[in-house]
Scaffold this motif. Structure first.
Motif, PDB file in Angstrom:
ATOM      1  N   ARG A   9      16.953 137.277  78.166  1.00 22.08           N
ATOM      2  CA  ARG A   9      18.183 137.514  77.411  1.00 22.08           C
ATOM      3  C   ARG A   9      19.354 137.675  78.369  1.00 22.08           C
ATOM      4  O   ARG A   9      20.458 137.206  78.086  1.00 22.08           O
ATOM      5  CB  ARG A   9      18.000 138.768  76.551  1.00 22.08           C
ATOM      6  CG  ARG A   9      19.151 139.042  75.612  1.00 22.08           C
ATOM      7  CD  ARG A   9      19.105 138.125  74.403  1.00 22.08           C
ATOM      8  NE  ARG A   9      20.120 138.510  73.426  1.00 22.08           N
ATOM      9  CZ  ARG A   9      21.371 138.049  73.425  1.00 22.08           C
ATOM     10  NH1 ARG A   9      21.756 137.205  74.354  1.00 22.08           N
ATOM     11  NH2 ARG A   9      22.227 138.435  72.486  1.00 22.08           N
ATOM     12  N   TYR A  35      23.543 124.121  75.618  1.00 23.53           N
ATOM     13  CA  TYR A  35      24.988 124.274  75.723  1.00 23.53           C
ATOM     14  C   TYR A  35      25.303 125.408  76.702  1.00 23.53           C
ATOM     15  O   TYR A  35      24.520 126.348  76.857  1.00 23.53           O
ATOM     16  CB  TYR A  35      25.597 124.640  74.366  1.00 23.53           C
ATOM     17  CG  TYR A  35      25.670 123.497  73.365  1.00 23.53           C
ATOM     18  CD1 TYR A  35      24.580 123.193  72.561  1.00 23.53           C
ATOM     19  CD2 TYR A  35      26.829 122.750  73.236  1.00 23.53           C
ATOM     20  CE1 TYR A  35      24.653 122.147  71.648  1.00 23.53           C
ATOM     21  CE2 TYR A  35      26.914 121.705  72.320  1.00 23.53           C
ATOM     22  CZ  TYR A  35      25.813 121.416  71.532  1.00 23.53           C
ATOM     23  OH  TYR A  35      25.888 120.382  70.630  1.00 23.53           O
ATOM     24  N   GLN A  37      28.314 128.258  77.349  1.00 21.14           N
ATOM     25  CA  GLN A  37      29.464 128.868  76.700  1.00 21.14           C
ATOM     26  C   GLN A  37      30.098 129.907  77.610  1.00 21.14           C
ATOM     27  O   GLN A  37      29.498 130.953  77.879  1.00 21.14           O
ATOM     28  CB  GLN A  37      29.076 129.497  75.359  1.00 21.14           C
ATOM     29  CG  GLN A  37      30.277 129.991  74.553  1.00 21.14           C
ATOM     30  CD  GLN A  37      29.906 130.479  73.166  1.00 21.14           C
ATOM     31  OE1 GLN A  37      28.790 130.902  72.906  1.00 21.14           O
ATOM     32  NE2 GLN A  37      30.867 130.411  72.235  1.00 21.14           N
ATOM     33  N   PRO A  43      30.969 126.426  72.722  1.00 22.29           N
ATOM     34  CA  PRO A  43      29.847 125.882  73.489  1.00 22.29           C
ATOM     35  C   PRO A  43      30.167 124.484  74.014  1.00 22.29           C
ATOM     36  O   PRO A  43      30.684 123.649  73.284  1.00 22.29           O
ATOM     37  CB  PRO A  43      28.704 125.843  72.471  1.00 22.29           C
ATOM     38  CG  PRO A  43      29.090 126.807  71.393  1.00 22.29           C
ATOM     39  CD  PRO A  43      30.583 126.741  71.318  1.00 22.29           C
ATOM     40  N   LEU A  91      23.114 128.495  75.770  1.00 22.16           N
ATOM     41  CA  LEU A  91      22.582 128.453  74.403  1.00 22.16           C
ATOM     42  C   LEU A  91      21.674 127.245  74.235  1.00 22.16           C
ATOM     43  O   LEU A  91      21.962 126.156  74.738  1.00 22.16           O
ATOM     44  CB  LEU A  91      23.726 128.347  73.391  1.00 22.16           C
ATOM     45  CG  LEU A  91      24.669 129.535  73.271  1.00 22.16           C
ATOM     46  CD1 LEU A  91      25.904 129.154  72.460  1.00 22.16           C
ATOM     47  CD2 LEU A  91      23.976 130.717  72.611  1.00 22.16           C
ATOM     48  N   GLY A 107      19.544 129.649  69.433  1.00 31.20           N
ATOM     49  CA  GLY A 107      18.978 130.879  69.958  1.00 31.20           C
ATOM     50  C   GLY A 107      20.091 131.847  70.326  1.00 31.20           C
ATOM     51  O   GLY A 107      21.278 131.493  70.271  1.00 31.20           O
ATOM     52  N   SER A 108      19.705 133.064  70.693  1.00 33.58           N
ATOM     53  CA  SER A 108      20.693 134.091  71.036  1.00 33.58           C
ATOM     54  C   SER A 108      21.289 133.902  72.418  1.00 33.58           C
ATOM     55  O   SER A 108      22.237 134.586  72.778  1.00 33.58           O
ATOM     56  CB  SER A 108      20.053 135.481  70.932  1.00 33.58           C
ATOM     57  OG  SER A 108      19.688 135.750  69.604  1.00 33.58           O
ATOM     58  N   ARG A 111      22.442 135.196  78.966  1.00 29.25           N
ATOM     59  CA  ARG A 111      23.697 135.480  79.677  1.00 29.25           C
ATOM     60  C   ARG A 111      23.398 135.532  81.163  1.00 29.25           C
ATOM     61  O   ARG A 111      22.694 136.421  81.640  1.00 29.25           O
ATOM     62  CB  ARG A 111      24.305 136.803  79.207  1.00 29.25           C
ATOM     63  CG  ARG A 111      25.645 137.112  79.891  1.00 29.25           C
ATOM     64  CD  ARG A 111      26.260 138.390  79.356  1.00 29.25           C
ATOM     65  NE  ARG A 111      26.621 138.268  77.958  1.00 29.25           N
ATOM     66  CZ  ARG A 111      27.744 137.719  77.500  1.00 29.25           C
ATOM     67  NH1 ARG A 111      28.634 137.244  78.355  1.00 29.25           N
ATOM     68  NH2 ARG A 111      27.983 137.669  76.215  1.00 29.25           N
TER      69      ARG A 111
END
Lengths: 115, 112
Positions: A9, A35, A37, A43, A91, A107-108, A111
Protein backbone atom coordinates in the motif's frame (compact mmCIF):
# COMPACT_ATOMS: atom_id res chain seq x y z
CA UNK A 1 -11.15 -11.77 -5.66
CA UNK A 2 -13.87 -9.22 -5.07
CA UNK A 3 -11.78 -6.27 -6.17
CA UNK A 4 -8.42 -5.21 -7.55
CA UNK A 5 -5.73 -5.69 -4.93
CA UNK A 6 -2.43 -3.82 -4.93
CA UNK A 7 0.59 -4.28 -2.71
CA UNK A 8 2.36 -2.81 -0.94
CA UNK A 9 0.00 0.00 0.00
CA UNK A 10 2.94 2.27 0.79
CA UNK A 11 6.57 2.03 -0.25
CA UNK A 12 9.47 4.24 0.73
CA UNK A 13 12.57 3.74 -1.40
CA UNK A 14 15.98 5.30 -1.28
CA UNK A 15 17.02 6.96 -4.50
CA UNK A 16 18.69 4.37 -6.72
CA UNK A 17 16.84 1.43 -5.20
CA UNK A 18 14.76 -0.95 -7.33
CA UNK A 19 11.09 -1.48 -6.44
CA UNK A 20 8.40 -3.94 -7.52
CA UNK A 21 4.70 -3.15 -7.26
CA UNK A 22 2.11 -5.90 -7.47
CA UNK A 23 -1.42 -5.91 -8.88
CA UNK A 24 -3.98 -8.70 -8.47
CA UNK A 25 -6.84 -7.94 -10.86
CA UNK A 26 -10.38 -9.23 -10.56
CA UNK A 27 -10.41 -12.90 -11.49
CA UNK A 28 -11.14 -13.42 -15.17
CA UNK A 29 -10.53 -9.82 -16.17
CA UNK A 30 -8.72 -9.76 -19.49
CA UNK A 31 -7.58 -6.14 -19.61
CA UNK A 32 -5.15 -4.64 -17.10
CA UNK A 33 -3.87 -1.08 -16.97
CA UNK A 34 -1.18 0.69 -14.95
CA UNK A 35 -1.45 4.41 -14.24
CA UNK A 36 0.75 6.90 -12.42
CA UNK A 37 -0.98 9.64 -10.43
CA UNK A 38 0.93 12.62 -9.11
CA UNK A 39 -0.54 14.69 -6.30
CA UNK A 40 -3.42 16.83 -7.52
CA UNK A 41 -3.35 15.34 -11.01
CA UNK A 42 -5.40 12.81 -12.91
CA UNK A 43 -4.06 9.30 -13.55
CA UNK A 44 -1.51 9.15 -16.40
CA UNK A 45 -1.47 6.00 -18.52
CA UNK A 46 1.64 3.84 -18.29
CA UNK A 47 0.93 0.49 -19.91
CA UNK A 48 -1.82 -1.94 -20.93
CA UNK A 49 -2.10 -5.74 -21.03
CA UNK A 50 -4.62 -7.96 -22.70
CA UNK A 51 -4.15 -11.31 -20.99
CA UNK A 52 -0.36 -11.83 -20.94
CA UNK A 53 0.32 -9.63 -23.96
CA UNK A 54 1.58 -6.12 -23.33
CA UNK A 55 -0.24 -4.29 -26.12
CA UNK A 56 0.74 -0.75 -25.27
CA UNK A 57 3.65 0.56 -23.22
CA UNK A 58 3.77 4.02 -24.73
CA UNK A 59 3.20 5.71 -21.38
CA UNK A 60 6.22 4.26 -19.59
CA UNK A 61 8.37 7.33 -18.86
CA UNK A 62 11.77 5.69 -19.31
CA UNK A 63 13.49 2.35 -19.75
CA UNK A 64 13.77 2.16 -15.96
CA UNK A 65 10.11 1.17 -15.92
CA UNK A 66 9.15 -2.39 -16.79
CA UNK A 67 5.85 -4.26 -16.46
CA UNK A 68 4.92 -7.89 -16.89
CA UNK A 69 1.90 -10.17 -16.61
CA UNK A 70 3.37 -13.57 -17.43
CA UNK A 71 0.31 -15.74 -16.83
CA UNK A 72 -2.37 -13.24 -17.73
CA UNK A 73 -3.47 -12.57 -14.16
CA UNK A 74 -1.13 -10.95 -11.61
CA UNK A 75 0.97 -8.07 -12.91
CA UNK A 76 4.14 -6.49 -11.58
CA UNK A 77 5.41 -3.00 -12.30
CA UNK A 78 9.13 -2.70 -11.68
CA UNK A 79 11.04 0.54 -11.39
CA UNK A 80 14.80 0.35 -11.48
CA UNK A 81 17.16 2.93 -9.96
CA UNK A 82 14.29 4.98 -8.56
CA UNK A 83 14.49 8.77 -8.70
CA UNK A 84 12.61 11.42 -6.77
CA UNK A 85 10.37 12.23 -9.74
CA UNK A 86 9.06 8.65 -9.57
CA UNK A 87 7.27 9.53 -6.32
CA UNK A 88 3.56 9.11 -7.03
CA UNK A 89 0.62 6.79 -6.53
CA UNK A 90 0.68 3.86 -8.94
CA UNK A 91 -2.82 2.64 -9.78
CA UNK A 92 -3.81 -0.62 -11.39
CA UNK A 93 -7.18 -1.12 -13.10
CA UNK A 94 -8.80 -4.10 -14.75
CA UNK A 95 -11.83 -4.74 -16.95
CA UNK A 96 -13.50 -7.87 -18.30
CA UNK A 97 -12.38 -7.24 -21.88
CA UNK A 98 -11.67 -4.54 -24.42
CA UNK A 99 -14.35 -2.00 -25.12
CA UNK A 100 -17.81 -2.42 -23.71
CA UNK A 101 -20.04 -0.26 -21.60
CA UNK A 102 -18.60 -1.22 -18.23
CA UNK A 103 -16.22 0.82 -16.24
CA UNK A 104 -12.76 -0.07 -15.11
CA UNK A 105 -12.21 -1.23 -11.54
CA UNK A 106 -9.25 0.39 -9.83
CA UNK A 107 -7.15 -0.82 -6.96
CA UNK A 108 -6.34 1.47 -4.04
CA UNK A 109 -2.88 2.06 -5.42
CA UNK A 110 0.67 1.95 -4.12
CA UNK A 111 2.02 5.25 -2.84
CA UNK A 112 5.72 5.34 -3.70
CA UNK A 113 7.94 7.89 -2.00
CA UNK A 114 11.55 8.12 -3.13
CA UNK A 115 13.86 9.79 -0.61
CA UNK B 1 -1.71 14.79 -28.48
CA UNK B 2 -4.81 14.10 -26.48
CA UNK B 3 -6.40 17.01 -24.63
CA UNK B 4 -8.99 16.63 -21.89
CA UNK B 5 -9.92 19.77 -19.96
CA UNK B 6 -11.89 20.20 -16.77
CA UNK B 7 -11.85 22.91 -14.11
CA UNK B 8 -9.35 22.39 -11.32
CA UNK B 9 -11.76 23.21 -8.53
CA UNK B 10 -15.41 23.99 -7.88
CA UNK B 11 -17.18 25.03 -4.70
CA UNK B 12 -20.66 24.08 -3.57
CA UNK B 13 -22.97 24.00 -0.57
CA UNK B 14 -24.92 21.14 0.89
CA UNK B 15 -28.24 20.53 -0.88
CA UNK B 16 -27.21 22.48 -3.97
CA UNK B 17 -26.67 21.37 -7.58
CA UNK B 18 -23.29 21.52 -9.32
CA UNK B 19 -22.31 20.90 -12.94
CA UNK B 20 -18.75 19.83 -13.74
CA UNK B 21 -17.78 20.30 -17.37
CA UNK B 22 -15.29 18.34 -19.44
CA UNK B 23 -14.14 19.15 -22.98
CA UNK B 24 -11.97 16.89 -25.06
CA UNK B 25 -9.95 16.91 -28.26
CA UNK B 26 -8.73 13.40 -28.97
CA UNK B 27 -7.57 11.35 -31.95
CA UNK B 28 -10.50 8.98 -31.51
CA UNK B 29 -13.49 8.36 -29.29
CA UNK B 30 -15.03 5.23 -27.85
CA UNK B 31 -16.89 6.49 -24.83
CA UNK B 32 -16.51 8.90 -21.92
CA UNK B 33 -16.38 7.96 -18.25
CA UNK B 34 -16.80 9.89 -15.04
CA UNK B 35 -15.06 8.66 -11.90
CA UNK B 36 -15.18 9.85 -8.31
CA UNK B 37 -12.01 9.78 -6.24
CA UNK B 38 -11.90 10.52 -2.53
CA UNK B 39 -8.55 11.61 -1.16
CA UNK B 40 -6.19 8.67 -0.81
CA UNK B 41 -8.63 6.21 -2.36
CA UNK B 42 -9.16 4.47 -5.70
CA UNK B 43 -11.25 6.12 -8.41
CA UNK B 44 -14.73 4.61 -8.50
CA UNK B 45 -16.92 4.39 -11.59
CA UNK B 46 -19.86 6.80 -11.81
CA UNK B 47 -21.07 6.84 -15.42
CA UNK B 48 -20.39 5.98 -19.03
CA UNK B 49 -21.64 7.78 -22.16
CA UNK B 50 -20.99 6.70 -25.73
CA UNK B 51 -24.04 8.21 -27.46
CA UNK B 52 -25.22 11.81 -27.31
CA UNK B 53 -27.65 12.68 -24.58
CA UNK B 54 -28.27 12.50 -20.88
CA UNK B 55 -27.79 9.45 -18.67
CA UNK B 56 -29.44 9.71 -15.27
CA UNK B 57 -28.49 7.59 -12.28
CA UNK B 58 -29.97 8.73 -9.01
CA UNK B 59 -28.48 12.02 -7.85
CA UNK B 60 -25.87 11.93 -10.61
CA UNK B 61 -26.44 12.56 -14.33
CA UNK B 62 -23.96 12.70 -17.19
CA UNK B 63 -24.39 14.36 -20.56
CA UNK B 64 -22.44 13.92 -23.80
CA UNK B 65 -22.25 15.86 -27.06
CA UNK B 66 -19.81 14.16 -29.41
CA UNK B 67 -20.01 16.88 -32.06
CA UNK B 68 -18.93 19.48 -29.49
CA UNK B 69 -16.43 17.26 -27.69
CA UNK B 70 -18.22 18.08 -24.45
CA UNK B 71 -19.59 16.33 -21.42
CA UNK B 72 -20.84 17.35 -18.02
CA UNK B 73 -21.51 15.61 -14.74
CA UNK B 74 -24.48 16.97 -12.81
CA UNK B 75 -24.68 16.34 -9.09
CA UNK B 76 -27.96 17.11 -7.32
CA UNK B 77 -28.87 17.38 -3.64
CA UNK B 78 -25.24 17.61 -2.70
CA UNK B 79 -24.07 15.90 0.46
CA UNK B 80 -20.84 16.34 2.39
CA UNK B 81 -19.75 12.87 1.30
CA UNK B 82 -19.67 14.16 -2.29
CA UNK B 83 -16.56 16.15 -1.45
CA UNK B 84 -14.05 14.46 -3.77
CA UNK B 85 -12.21 14.79 -7.05
CA UNK B 86 -14.24 14.05 -10.18
CA UNK B 87 -12.29 12.63 -13.11
CA UNK B 88 -13.37 12.74 -16.74
CA UNK B 89 -11.83 10.01 -18.92
CA UNK B 90 -12.13 9.46 -22.66
CA UNK B 91 -11.57 6.00 -24.09
CA UNK B 92 -9.39 6.31 -27.15
CA UNK B 93 -9.02 3.39 -29.58
CA UNK B 94 -5.65 3.74 -31.25
CA UNK B 95 -4.68 0.58 -33.06
CA UNK B 96 -7.37 -1.55 -31.45
CA UNK B 97 -6.44 -0.91 -27.83
CA UNK B 98 -9.05 0.89 -25.77
CA UNK B 99 -7.24 3.03 -23.25
CA UNK B 100 -9.00 5.47 -20.93
CA UNK B 101 -7.20 8.82 -20.89
CA UNK B 102 -7.95 10.98 -17.89
CA UNK B 103 -8.27 14.69 -17.31
CA UNK B 104 -6.60 16.21 -14.26
CA UNK B 105 -9.76 16.03 -12.17
CA UNK B 106 -12.03 18.61 -10.58
CA UNK B 107 -11.94 18.97 -6.80
CA UNK B 108 -15.39 19.64 -5.35
CA UNK B 109 -15.04 21.70 -2.19
CA UNK B 110 -17.86 22.51 0.20
CA UNK B 111 -18.47 25.91 1.75
CA UNK B 112 -20.10 25.76 5.18
Amino acid sequence: GAGVSQSPRYKVAKRGQDVALRCDPISGHVSLFWYQQALGQGPEFLTYFQNEAQLDKSGLPSDRFFAERPEGSVSTLKIQRTQQEDSAVYLCASSPREGGTYGYTFGSGTRLTVV
Amino acid sequence: GQNIDQPTEMTATEGAIVQINCTYQTSGFNGLFWYQQHAGEAPTFLSYNVLDGLEEKGRFSSFLSRSKGYSYLLLKELQMKDSASYLCAVRIPPGGSYIPTFGRGTSLIFHP
